[in-house]
Write an enzyme that holds these catalytic residues in place. Structure first.
Site, mmCIF file in Angstrom:
data_model
loop_
_atom_site.group_PDB
_atom_site.id
_atom_site.type_symbol
_atom_site.label_atom_id
_atom_site.label_comp_id
_atom_site.label_asym_id
_atom_site.label_seq_id
_atom_site.Cartn_x
_atom_site.Cartn_y
_atom_site.Cartn_z
ATOM 1 N N ASP A 66 0.319 -8.312 1.760
ATOM 2 C CA ASP A 66 -0.378 -8.467 0.612
ATOM 3 C C ASP A 66 0.700 -8.613 -0.635
ATOM 4 O O ASP A 66 2.066 -8.290 -0.576
ATOM 5 C CB ASP A 66 -1.403 -7.379 0.181
ATOM 6 N N ASP A 134 -9.541 5.142 0.107
ATOM 7 C CA ASP A 134 -10.915 4.779 0.120
ATOM 8 C C ASP A 134 -11.287 3.846 1.509
ATOM 9 O O ASP A 134 -12.292 3.260 1.762
ATOM 10 C CB ASP A 134 -11.101 3.966 -0.987
ATOM 11 N N HIS A 136 -9.378 1.402 2.697
ATOM 12 C CA HIS A 136 -8.834 0.168 2.698
ATOM 13 C C HIS A 136 -7.619 -0.232 3.528
ATOM 14 O O HIS A 136 -6.854 0.833 3.670
ATOM 15 C CB HIS A 136 -8.623 -0.501 1.183
ATOM 16 N N GLU A 141 -10.913 -3.981 0.361
ATOM 17 C CA GLU A 141 -11.452 -2.651 -0.258
ATOM 18 C C GLU A 141 -12.744 -2.529 0.449
ATOM 19 O O GLU A 141 -13.331 -3.710 0.924
ATOM 20 C CB GLU A 141 -11.586 -2.921 -2.120
HETATM 21 C C1 F6R Z 1 0.455 -2.127 1.361
HETATM 22 C C2 F6R Z 1 -0.979 -1.923 1.480
HETATM 23 C C3 F6R Z 1 -1.859 -1.038 1.488
HETATM 24 C C4 F6R Z 1 -1.180 0.512 1.537
HETATM 25 C C5 F6R Z 1 -2.160 1.684 1.298
HETATM 26 C C6 F6R Z 1 -1.590 3.076 1.335
HETATM 27 O O1 F6R Z 1 0.934 -3.172 1.831
HETATM 28 O O2 F6R Z 1 -1.369 -2.952 2.358
HETATM 29 O O3 F6R Z 1 -3.088 -1.123 1.962
HETATM 30 O O4 F6R Z 1 -1.039 0.496 3.138
HETATM 31 O O5 F6R Z 1 -2.654 1.501 -0.243
HETATM 32 O O6 F6R Z 1 -0.338 3.105 0.637
HETATM 33 P P1 F6R Z 1 0.410 4.108 0.626
HETATM 34 O O7 F6R Z 1 1.226 4.152 1.847
HETATM 35 O O8 F6R Z 1 1.281 4.150 -0.587
HETATM 36 O O9 F6R Z 1 -0.274 5.463 0.529
#
Ligand code: F6R
Length: 240
Positions: A66, A134, A136, A141
Site C-alpha cells: 500500500d 481494527d 485491517h 478496513e
Molecule cells: C502497512 C500495512 C498496514 C500495517 C498495519 C500495522 O504496509 O499494510 O496494514 O501492517 O497498520 O502497522 P504497525 O506494524 O505499524 O503496527
C-alpha cells in the site's frame, strides 16, 4: 492457520529465515512486503543475512501492499521512502524490480494495473503482513469486500489515530491510501502475519477465534491454505 508465539526478536528472526530460505531456493522469488513497525526487525535480519553473505536479493521482485495518497515517494512517511530506508538501500536488490503503489500523479492508473503486474511476475511466493488494531490488513478496513483487488481506500479513524504517532500532528496523516485488496492478498502462495503488543490482542483474537466476516478484514486469512500467524505473548493474550 498455524500460530507461532515468541518475543519480537524470536518471531522476527523466524520470519526472516523464511524469506531467506525462499530466496535461496528460488533466487527470482516474488516477495510481498509490508511497512509499519511490525516488520522492522524482520527487515533488519534480512539485511544482516545479506551482509553476512548468506543470501543475495539481486534477482528478487517485490510488491508492496500500500501507499498513502498525497505523499511523494521522497516524503519521509511515504511507504516508498520506508522501504528504501529500511530494506532496499541496504541490500543488492535491483530497485527496478521493487514495486510500491504510487501516492501521487496517476496513482489510479498504476493501481489498476497492479494485480496484473503481480500476475505477470508469476504471483507472490511469500507475503508478509502486519495487522491493524481494527483488524485491517494492508489498508483494507472493516467492511472491505473479500473479493477486492487493488483500490483506493479511506483510512478508518482508528488507523489515522494509530499512525499519527509517526507524523508531527494527526492533521498531517493522509486520510486515503491505495492498497492491494483482500483478494490480491489471498492470491499469495504463502502468507506470514506478524503482530506484537497489547494493541493487537483483540484483532488477533478475532482472527483466530472469531467468525469470518467482512467486518473483520483479517478473518479472510482463515481460508488461506498456507498462512502462519507469528505473535508475541501480548498480542496472543486474549486467545490463551
Ligand atoms: C502497512 C500495512 C498496514 C500495517 C498495519 C500495522 O504496509 O499494510 O496494514 O501492517 O497498520 O502497522 P504497525 O506494524 O505499524 O503496527
Amino acid at each position: 492457520m498455524k500460530v507461532i508465539v515468541g518475543n519480537n526478536e524470536q518471531i522476527s528472526k523466524l520470519i526472516a529465515e523464511e524469506f531467506i530460505k525462499q530466496v535461496n531456493e528460488k533466487p527470482n522469488s516474488v516477495l510481498g512486503l509490508a511497512t509499519g513497525t511490525s516488520p522492522l526487525k524482520v527487515y533488519a535480519n534480512m539485511i544482516k543475512a545479506y551482509k553476512n553473505g548468506k543470501v543475495s536479493y539481486k534477482d528478487v521482485v517485490t510488491f508492496n501492499l500500500d501507499e498513502y495518497i498525497g505523499l511523494e515517494g521522497t516524503h519521509n512517511q511515504s511507504y516508498r521512502y520506508f522501504m528504501n530506508d529500511n530494506l532496499f538501500d541496504h541490500i543488492d536488490i535491483d530497485k527496478n524490480n521493487t514495486h510500491v503503489l504510487l501516492g501521487v500523479g496517476d496513482y489510479l492508473a498504476y493501481a489498476n494495473q497492479y494485480d496484473e503486474l503481480i500476475k505477470q511476475a508469476g504471483g507472490i511466493d511469500l507475503q508478509i503482513l502486519g495487522i491493524g488494531s481494527d483488524g485491517h490488513i494492508a489498508f483494507n478496513e472493516p467492511g472491505t469486500p473479500f473479493d477486492s483487488l487493488t483500490h483506493v481506500a479511506e483510512l478508518a479513524e482508528s488507523t489515522i489515530k494509530d499512525n499519527s504517532r509517526l507524523f508531527n500532528d494527526i492533521s498531517e496523516v493522509p486520510t486515503k491510501a491505495v492498497t492491494m485488496g483482500l483478494k490480491s492478498i489471498m492470491n499469495a502462495k504463502r502468507i506470514v502475519l506478524i503482530a506484537t503488543g497489547k494493541n493487537k490482542a483483540q484483532a488477533i483474537y478475532n482472527l483466530l477465534k472469531g467468525k469470518m466476516t467482512e467486518e473483520v478484514p483479517c478473518s479472510i486469512l482463515q481460508k488461506h491454505p498456507d498462512c502462519t500467524i507469528y505473535v508475541d505473548e501480548e498480542a496472543y493474550s486474549l486467545v490463551k
